[in-house]
Write a protein that holds these residues in place. Structure first.
Motif, PDB file in Angstrom:
ATOM      1  N   ILE A 135       0.841  -1.189   0.000  1.00 42.53           N
ATOM      2  CA  ILE A 135       0.000   0.000   0.000  1.00 42.53           C
ATOM      3  C   ILE A 135       0.876   1.238   0.000  1.00 42.53           C
ATOM      4  N   GLN A 136       0.277   2.372  -0.401  1.00 45.65           N
ATOM      5  CA  GLN A 136       1.048   3.603  -0.521  1.00 45.65           C
ATOM      6  C   GLN A 136       0.291   4.769   0.100  1.00 45.65           C
ATOM      7  N   ALA A 137       1.057   5.737   0.596  1.00 45.21           N
ATOM      8  CA  ALA A 137       0.441   6.855   1.304  1.00 45.21           C
ATOM      9  C   ALA A 137       1.318   8.092   1.216  1.00 45.21           C
ATOM     10  N   ARG A 138       0.664   9.243   1.342  1.00 38.66           N
ATOM     11  CA  ARG A 138       1.401  10.507   1.375  1.00 38.66           C
ATOM     12  C   ARG A 138       2.102  10.689   2.717  1.00 38.66           C
ATOM     13  N   SER A 139       1.525  10.135   3.777  1.00 38.52           N
ATOM     14  CA  SER A 139       2.151  10.221   5.098  1.00 38.52           C
ATOM     15  C   SER A 139       1.884   8.926   5.862  1.00 38.52           C
ATOM     16  N   ILE A 140       2.769   8.625   6.800  1.00 34.59           N
ATOM     17  CA  ILE A 140       2.690   7.399   7.598  1.00 34.59           C
ATOM     18  C   ILE A 140       2.716   7.772   9.075  1.00 34.59           C
ATOM     19  N   VAL A 141       1.873   7.108   9.856  1.00 33.57           N
ATOM     20  CA  VAL A 141       1.902   7.277  11.310  1.00 33.57           C
ATOM     21  C   VAL A 141       2.179   5.921  11.936  1.00 33.57           C
ATOM     22  N   ILE A 142       3.282   5.829  12.665  1.00 31.40           N
ATOM     23  CA  ILE A 142       3.654   4.578  13.326  1.00 31.40           C
ATOM     24  C   ILE A 142       3.147   4.638  14.764  1.00 31.40           C
ATOM     25  N   ALA A 143       2.203   3.741  15.059  1.00 32.18           N
ATOM     26  CA  ALA A 143       1.584   3.690  16.391  1.00 32.18           C
ATOM     27  C   ALA A 143       1.599   2.256  16.888  1.00 32.18           C
ATOM     28  N   THR A 144       2.725   1.580  16.639  1.00 35.66           N
ATOM     29  CA  THR A 144       2.811   0.147  16.914  1.00 35.66           C
ATOM     30  C   THR A 144       3.004  -0.178  18.388  1.00 35.66           C
ATOM     31  N   GLY A 145       3.149   0.839  19.222  1.00 34.15           N
ATOM     32  CA  GLY A 145       3.200   0.603  20.663  1.00 34.15           C
ATOM     33  C   GLY A 145       4.340  -0.308  21.065  1.00 34.15           C
ATOM     34  N   ALA A 146       4.023  -1.187  21.979  1.00 35.30           N
ATOM     35  CA  ALA A 146       5.038  -2.080  22.520  1.00 35.30           C
ATOM     36  C   ALA A 146       4.459  -3.486  22.634  1.00 35.30           C
ATOM     37  N   ARG A 147       5.338  -4.473  22.633  1.00 31.94           N
ATOM     38  CA  ARG A 147       4.897  -5.863  22.768  1.00 31.94           C
ATOM     39  C   ARG A 147       5.216  -6.334  24.181  1.00 31.94           C
ATOM     40  N   TYR A 148       4.424  -7.286  24.641  1.00 31.11           N
ATOM     41  CA  TYR A 148       4.574  -7.774  26.002  1.00 31.11           C
ATOM     42  C   TYR A 148       5.930  -8.453  26.207  1.00 31.11           C
ATOM     43  N   ARG A 149       6.568  -8.146  27.337  1.00 35.25           N
ATOM     44  CA  ARG A 149       7.776  -8.865  27.708  1.00 35.25           C
ATOM     45  C   ARG A 149       7.398 -10.251  28.212  1.00 35.25           C
ATOM     46  N   ARG A 150       8.240 -11.222  27.924  1.00 36.13           N
ATOM     47  CA  ARG A 150       7.986 -12.596  28.358  1.00 36.13           C
ATOM     48  C   ARG A 150       8.888 -12.921  29.543  1.00 36.13           C
ATOM     49  N   LEU A 151       8.373 -13.711  30.450  1.00 42.25           N
ATOM     50  CA  LEU A 151       9.164 -14.169  31.588  1.00 42.25           C
ATOM     51  C   LEU A 151      10.332 -15.019  31.106  1.00 42.25           C
ATOM     52  N   GLU A 152      11.478 -14.845  31.721  1.00 43.68           N
ATOM     53  CA  GLU A 152      12.659 -15.644  31.353  1.00 43.68           C
ATOM     54  C   GLU A 152      12.661 -16.942  32.150  1.00 43.68           C
TER      55      GLU A 152
END
Length: 560
Positions: free
Chosen positions: A332-349
């Motif tokens: 897809i194509q756009a004149r402008s892009i907004v990145i709002a991907t936030g954060a992913r959950y950390r996993r227990l080690e």
């Protein structure tokens, strides 16, 4: 004493669900539609089909009916002159979730999705009544279990995955047990389903899916359609949490063409919050999914095109326009892009964690998980506000909750939550500990080993479920080849000197919400980012138009 049955929305708000418009209001709506006629017995639309949009009844009678798991039909309502057919799905042209059958000869005014959205904006007071009715009808369908049927055991990890996907996207569905439910057993026998093929999904169009991915399920029930790769959007928003939704609502309401993508569901981490009590304007609190659903409905009302689940895997900018490659192979194509991907959950080690994830180890606390926790001992790891909200919520359902945090709660959690948790008799707080080991079989957790971080002392605690709220990491790995600047923790740098507010190191690419370096990790701050970002996008697009006009003028002068 047994539980008191909860009144349905149909019982309590039927007048708002099915309002009858006056002759004058009918005339106002007719300018948005197209006249269509049907004979008695005609199906105006069937479940799983894309219908005529919102359908205003001008004459005759039309029954809205719903079929249960056993194939029995019940009449929801009979539409007459001044009533209208449809629910939230008609805002975006998605399939109907009920059958609409003409009882007598009938005429309707069919209002297509784009015209419906125009109506809602142009006719403010009437549009408010219609929008409220559409929302309440969706609530009613959620209560009665319309939509696809998921057949599988309640605690199965894939069943939880599929039902959580549908629930978090606000899509009505039903779940049947293949052993204990007669209808479930009948469907398994009818379609000759082997045990290893479970769970299956019976879609509204009659198609059967065997343990599908979220994308396959979304396409089957009409949530996700093929994108128009030739279209140039003013804005493409990647991520539909509070920041992405706010950007979408403000941008679309101001006339920009907007596409919003998300790889999972709308709402982000906020949508998984059991209760948000410190968001301005909600003194009694509101669940995360309810707050985000309101924003999502607003976005659809203003014409935002939504693709969920659809994952962005590559961003190319530097040339006009920007291009985004999707996991589906689409571009897809756009004149402008907004990145709002936030954060992913950390996993227990913890070794072997993946054996329990989805079945006994969870990263959010929704009503689905709360039902699984009834009369069980559960654990929760984390010390932030999200962990506190989840702890309070789960304590209402579980027999006991063990809250495990590395630091004193007052160091990391809002005071009102700390006081509430300390007042819960079935919550045990363990400070200064970490999860060292999990014990169980075939995904069923039995006990958790906790280790004191100072002394090294270990103790086993019996638990059937473990909830992890230990924070998140920026979701920026997919941007590795984009050339965008990140800080030393992986968050996007934005708004540096010489750039528009919230603009990254690439022209026309903006970052909002938790993914942005220096952002305040709060819902209100994310919404503020969305509003500010749209102002910056307008400034950027204005600058682009000026540059294009200058280039055209230069070409004319050169030609002369």
């Amino acid at each position: 004493m047994g539980d008191i049955p909860q009144a349905s929305v149909l019982d309590t708000r039927s007048d708002q669900m099915f309002p009858k418009l006056t002759a004058e209001e009918i005339d106002r709506l007719c300018r948005f539609g197209q006249l269509k006629s049907y004979k008695a017995g005609d199906a105006i639309v069937r479940v799983g089909e894309t219908g005529p949009g919102l359908a205003l009844v001008l004459s005759g009678e039309i029954e809205a009916t719903q079929r249960d798991q056993a194939g029995h039909t019940r009449v929801i309502v009979t539409h007459k002159r001044g009533n209208f057919m449809g629910e939230l799905a008609q805002l975006s042209g998605r399939p109907y979730l009920v059958d609409e059958i003409a009882v007598t000869d009938a005429e309707i005014m069919a209002i297509a999705p784009d015209r419906l959205r125009a109506l809602l904006i142009a006719e403010a007071s009437l549009g408010e009544r219609i929008m409220r009715a559409l929302i309440l009808r969706r609530v009613g369908l959620l209560e009665t279990g319309a939509g696809p049927i998921v057949i599988g055991e309640e605690g199965d990890a894939d069943v939880l995955r599929l039902t959580n996907f549908l629930r978090r996207n606000g899509h009505p569905h039903q779940r049947l047990d293949p052993v204990d439910d007669q209808c479930g057993r009948t469907l398994i026998q009818r379609f000759s389903i082997a045990p290893e093929e479970l769970p299956i999904v019976l879609c509204t169009n009659g198609k059967i899916l065997r343990n599908p991915s979220e994308g396959q399920l979304a396409r089957c029930v009409g949530l996700l359609n093929q994108l128009d790769e030739t279209r140039l959007f003013d804005v493409v928003i990647i991520g539909s949490g509070p920041a992405g939704l706010a950007t979408a609502v403000y941008a679309a309401s101001e006339g920009l063409s907007v596409l919003m993508l998300d790889c999972r569901s709308f709402g982000g981490q906020a949508g998984a919050s059991a209760r948000i009590e410190n968001y301005l304007g909600f003194p009694t609190g509101i669940s995360g999914i309810a707050l985000m659903a309101r924003a999502f409905n607003q976005a659809q009302k203003f014409g935002v095109e939504v693709a969920i689940p659809d994952e962005a895997v590559k961003l190319e900018c530097g040339n006009d326009p920007c291009r985004i490659d999707l996991a589906t192979g689409e571009r897809i194509q756009a004149r402008s892009i907004v990145i709002a991907t936030g954060a992913r959950y950390r996993r227990l080690e913890v070794e072997g964690l993946e054996d329990f994830e989805g079945a006994s180890v969870h990263y959010w606390a929704s009503p689905l998980e709360a039902d699984l926790c009834k009369n069980e001992d559960v654990g929760l790891v984390g010390g932030g506000n999200s962990a506190g909200q989840a702890c309070v919520y789960l304590a209402e359902h579980a027999r006991s909750v063990t809250l495990i945090a590395r630091r004193p709660l007052r160091d990391t959690m809002s005071q009102y939550l700390v006081e509430r948790i300390e007042g819960l008799s079935n919550v045990t707080i363990v400070i200064g500990a970490e999860v060292a080991e999990l014990k169980g079989e075939q995904g069923a957790l039995q006990a958790v080993l906790l280790r004191d971080r100072k002394t090294g002392e270990v103790n086993w605690h019996e638990m059937r479920r473990l909830f992890s709220f230990i924070g998140a990491e920026p979701n920026t790995d997919w941007l590795a080849a984009s050339g965008l600047k990140l800080d030393n923790r992986g968050f996007l740098l934005a708004g540096e000197e010489g750039r528009f507010p919230l603009e990254t190191s690439r022209d026309g690419v903006f970052a909002v919400g938790d993914v942005r370096s220096g952002s305040v990790k709060r819902v209100a701050a994310a919404v503020g980012d969305g509003a500010q970002c749209v102002a910056a996008i307008h400034a950027y697009l204005g600058k682009q138009r000026e540059a294009e006009a200058g280039q055209k003028a230069e070409l004319v002068v050169t030609a002369v």
